[in-house]
Design a protein around this motif. Structure first.
Motif, short mmCIF file in Angstrom:
data_model
loop_
_atom_site.label_atom_id
_atom_site.label_comp_id
_atom_site.label_asym_id
_atom_site.label_seq_id
_atom_site.Cartn_x
_atom_site.Cartn_y
_atom_site.Cartn_z
N GLU A 47 13.98 -22.49 0.53
CA GLU A 47 14.11 -21.25 1.29
C GLU A 47 12.74 -20.85 1.84
N THR A 48 12.64 -20.72 3.17
CA THR A 48 11.36 -20.31 3.76
C THR A 48 11.41 -18.82 4.06
N THR A 49 10.48 -18.08 3.48
CA THR A 49 10.42 -16.63 3.67
C THR A 49 8.98 -16.24 3.97
N CYS A 50 8.78 -14.98 4.31
CA CYS A 50 7.41 -14.51 4.42
C CYS A 50 7.23 -13.31 3.49
N SER A 51 6.01 -13.07 3.10
CA SER A 51 5.78 -12.02 2.11
C SER A 51 4.45 -11.34 2.32
N LEU A 52 4.36 -10.17 1.74
CA LEU A 52 3.11 -9.42 1.76
C LEU A 52 2.96 -8.82 0.37
N GLY A 53 1.82 -8.99 -0.23
CA GLY A 53 1.67 -8.48 -1.59
C GLY A 53 0.22 -8.35 -1.98
N GLY A 54 0.01 -8.00 -3.23
CA GLY A 54 -1.36 -7.86 -3.70
C GLY A 54 -1.44 -6.95 -4.89
N ASN A 55 -2.54 -6.25 -5.00
CA ASN A 55 -2.72 -5.35 -6.13
C ASN A 55 -3.60 -4.18 -5.74
N TYR A 56 -3.44 -3.11 -6.50
CA TYR A 56 -4.21 -1.89 -6.24
C TYR A 56 -4.74 -1.37 -7.56
N ALA A 57 -6.02 -1.17 -7.64
CA ALA A 57 -6.62 -0.66 -8.89
C ALA A 57 -6.43 0.85 -8.91
N GLY A 58 -5.20 1.27 -9.17
CA GLY A 58 -4.87 2.69 -9.17
C GLY A 58 -3.37 2.85 -9.36
N PRO A 59 -2.89 4.11 -9.34
CA PRO A 59 -1.47 4.35 -9.62
C PRO A 59 -0.55 3.91 -8.49
N GLN A 60 0.69 3.64 -8.87
CA GLN A 60 1.69 3.15 -7.92
C GLN A 60 1.93 4.16 -6.78
N ALA A 61 1.96 5.44 -7.14
CA ALA A 61 2.25 6.46 -6.12
C ALA A 61 1.20 6.39 -5.00
N GLU A 62 -0.05 6.17 -5.38
CA GLU A 62 -1.10 6.08 -4.35
C GLU A 62 -0.92 4.85 -3.48
N ALA A 63 -0.59 3.73 -4.14
CA ALA A 63 -0.38 2.47 -3.39
C ALA A 63 0.76 2.64 -2.39
N GLN A 64 1.81 3.26 -2.88
CA GLN A 64 2.99 3.48 -2.05
C GLN A 64 2.63 4.32 -0.82
N LYS A 65 1.85 5.36 -1.06
CA LYS A 65 1.46 6.28 0.02
C LYS A 65 0.65 5.54 1.10
N ILE A 66 -0.19 4.62 0.65
CA ILE A 66 -1.02 3.86 1.60
C ILE A 66 -0.15 2.90 2.41
N LEU A 67 0.76 2.22 1.72
CA LEU A 67 1.49 1.12 2.36
C LEU A 67 2.73 1.55 3.14
N ASP A 68 3.43 2.57 2.65
CA ASP A 68 4.74 2.92 3.22
C ASP A 68 4.77 3.04 4.75
N PRO A 69 3.84 3.77 5.35
CA PRO A 69 3.92 3.93 6.81
C PRO A 69 3.87 2.60 7.56
N TYR A 70 3.19 1.62 6.98
CA TYR A 70 3.04 0.31 7.64
C TYR A 70 4.25 -0.58 7.35
N LEU A 71 4.70 -0.55 6.10
CA LEU A 71 5.80 -1.44 5.71
C LEU A 71 7.13 -0.99 6.30
N LYS A 72 7.24 0.32 6.58
CA LYS A 72 8.48 0.85 7.17
C LYS A 72 8.82 0.09 8.44
N LYS A 73 7.79 -0.25 9.21
CA LYS A 73 7.99 -0.92 10.50
C LYS A 73 8.61 -2.31 10.33
N LEU A 74 8.48 -2.87 9.13
CA LEU A 74 8.99 -4.24 8.91
C LEU A 74 10.48 -4.26 8.56
N GLY A 75 11.07 -3.08 8.37
CA GLY A 75 12.50 -3.03 8.02
C GLY A 75 12.70 -3.36 6.55
#
Ligand SMILES: Cc1cc2nc3c(=O)[nH]c(=O)nc-3n(C[C@H](O)[C@H](O)[C@H](O)COP(=O)(O)OP(=O)(O)OC[C@H]3O[C@@H](n4cnc5c(N)ncnc54)[C@H](O)[C@@H]3O)c2cc1C
Length: 499
Positions: free
Chosen positions: A301-329
């Protein structure tokens, strides 16, 4: 580690039976029949080691000396990458600094082609001398932490797990690579990319000092104020100048609860995933480190992905990423959670010794844009080899604050590193897999800013080595001329001396 010493009895018996070298025929390096005592010199000439030579070696070190006739020879010569099938004439498994010194002295005095094996993870098999002598320092492990001064003293044969396990539970950390059984020796003399590099710099940026056994037999301390040329060269120049017996590494206070991030999308989103990743690369804080690209699973199965890590709480990571990831559906799969950093450092471990052969290509990018994303995606979606990936990993942050000539690694303006890796279990599938990675690199690397990570290189040419070290190459040659003018240390990404 199993300790089965080569017995004097066997050597004596061989001498009694034959009286001359070459009597004991064994299948040796390059698959030929040869004497157990036949070896290659540093320049590739055939040399012979007498039984007395080998007995002297065995007497001089506490660890086992392993010959091709030994029952544990195959286990001792096995490296992480099964694509490598090197047959050393002798392996000295060193347990102590004295062992390493004695084995190195032996290798030097007999001018044997020599490799230093630490974690054994080099993709090109540089840790195992084909036909020569392997000085296996992986038994020389251990880490001492000076909590007050935030320094770790790491023995040169340690693996990353030794470093992480000694530090993280104490609330301190440094940048280490992403697979815990990788050797500190190879990684910390390469670059030392890792989950925290954007926050704390590469591993080499945190090496405050080293102790190095140089080919002339000296054991030198090198840091910013003494033997500073050696200190400079070792941070990126690999084993070109000697064996690092100790790394002194800077530590930082660290809350080990971090956020792990992983989003998987259908392959039709490949170009958008690369674009989003490149966009995020401009805005995320140094505490976040992202990578992404296209991968074909073992099941095809060929897929694409985006991932990584954040040295901090999940809520902060979510806040940073959400506006950008929303565009990906909607992703096919997603995983974002707070995890313990020590656990995360082992999550990609896989087998201690890989079952599939691996081959890498890589390149640096100091600029990425939509056109690059489209062209890479166009190529990446052709990827059908099980396990193959075409990835971009975020760099910069703290690593870009270090001057290009401050260490031997020069490409400090790199924003992303491109990598493609391929894997195969059946030897016959090797050439096609390699060709896919080579072709991908031929298309993608020229879009970048030049250079590649020396620790991922397989068989680089002299021109490649110059490209890798760019403006630092000539200075590396000067350091080589001073510390290893005979190029004894040549099983590495080799800097050729000119003297
Ligand atoms: C599964 C895996 C994951 C990886 N992850 C990362 C990562 O996250 N970040 C990263 O930067 N790299 C990573 N790498 C690449 C890694 O940096 C190189 O493979 C490196 O060469 C491994 O070092 P080693 O000690 O395990 O290898 P070895 O094969 O033992 O040695 C490799 C080279 O290092 C030299 N060397 C080893 N010890 C010493 C020493 N004490 N003094 C001087 N020279 C020495 C040897 O002479 C040899 O030339 C990874 C590799 C693998 C296979």
């Amino acid at each position: 580690m199993t300790h089965i010493p080569m017995t004097h009895a066997r050597l004596s018996r061989r001498s009694l039976l034959g009286g001359v070298l070459g009597v004991t025929a064994v299948t040796s390096f390059h698959g030929r029949q040869a004497s157990a005592s036949e070896a290659l010199s540093s320049s590739g000439a055939k040399i012979f080691l007498t039984d007395n030579d080998l007995m002297d070696l065995e007497k001089s070190i506490s660890g086992p000396v392993i010959l091709p006739t030994s029952l544990i020879y195959d286990a001792a010569r096995r490296l992480w990458n099964p694509a490598v099938d090197h047959h050393p004439a002798v392996i000295a498994q060193c347990q102590s600094l004295d062992d390493i010194q004695a084995a190195f002295q032996f290798a030097r005095s007999h001018d044997i082609l020599s490799a230093i094996r630490c974690g054994g993870h080099n993709y090109d098999g540089l840790g195992m001398a084909d036909g020569g002598m392997t000085i296996d320092i992986s038994g020389f492990r251990g880490v001492e932490v000076d909590e007050a001064n935030k320094v770790a003293y790491v023995k040169g044969g340690s693996i990353l797990r030794n470093l992480d396990e000694a530090t993280i539970p104490l609330g301190v950390v440094t940048t280490a690579g992403v697979v815990s059984h990788t050797g500190v020796g190879g990684l910390a003399t390469g670059i030392g990319q890792g989950r925290l590099a954007r926050k704390f710099g590469y591993t080499i940026d945190n090496v405050r000092g080293v102790k190095v056994l140089t080919p002339d037999g000296r054991h030198l301390r090198a840091d910013a104020s003494q033997n500073s040329d050696l200190y400079w060269g070792v941070r990126g120049g690999g084993s070109n100048f000697g064996i690092v017996t100790e790394f002194e590494i800077q530590l930082y206070d660290f809350d080990p609860t971090v956020t792990s991030i992983s989003y998987t999308y259908p392959i039709s989103k490949a170009a958008d995933v690369y674009k989003t990743l490149f966009e995020l690369g401009e805005v995320v804080p140094n505490a976040m480190s992202l990578s992404g690209g296209v991968r074909t699973s073992g099941g095809g199965e060929t897929t694409c992905s985006l991932g990584g890590n954040y040295a901090g709480p999940q809520a902060e990571a979510q806040k940073i990423l959400d506006p950008y990831l929303k565009k990906l559906g909607d992703p096919l799969r997603t995983r974002m959670s707070e995890v313990d950093y020590l656990w995360l450092q082992g999550i990609a471990d896989g087998d201690l010794l890989a079952k599939s052969a691996t081959y890498y290509q890589s390149g640096f990018f100091n600029h990425v844009d939509e056109k690059i994303a489209d062209e890479v995606a166009d190529y990446a979606t052709k990827n059908t080899f099980p396990g193959a990936q075409i990835q971009f990993g975020q760099q910069a942050g703290k690593t870009a604050t270090v001057a290009p000539d401050a260490t031997a690694y020069p490409h400090r303006d790199t924003k992303f590193q491109f990598t493609t890796d391929v894997h195969w279990a059946d030897r016959r599938e090797g050439p096609a897999n390699r060709k896919f990675a080579d072709d991908a690199a031929a298309v993608i690397r020229p879009m970048g800013s030049g250079g590649f990570y020396v620790n991922l290189a397989v068989g680089p040419s002299e021109a490649d080595v110059r490209e890798a070290y760019a403006g630092n190459y000539n200075r590396l040659v000067e350091v080589k001329n001073k510390y290893d003018p005979d190029n004894f240390m040549r099983l590495n990404v080799n800097i050729k001396p000119t003297v």
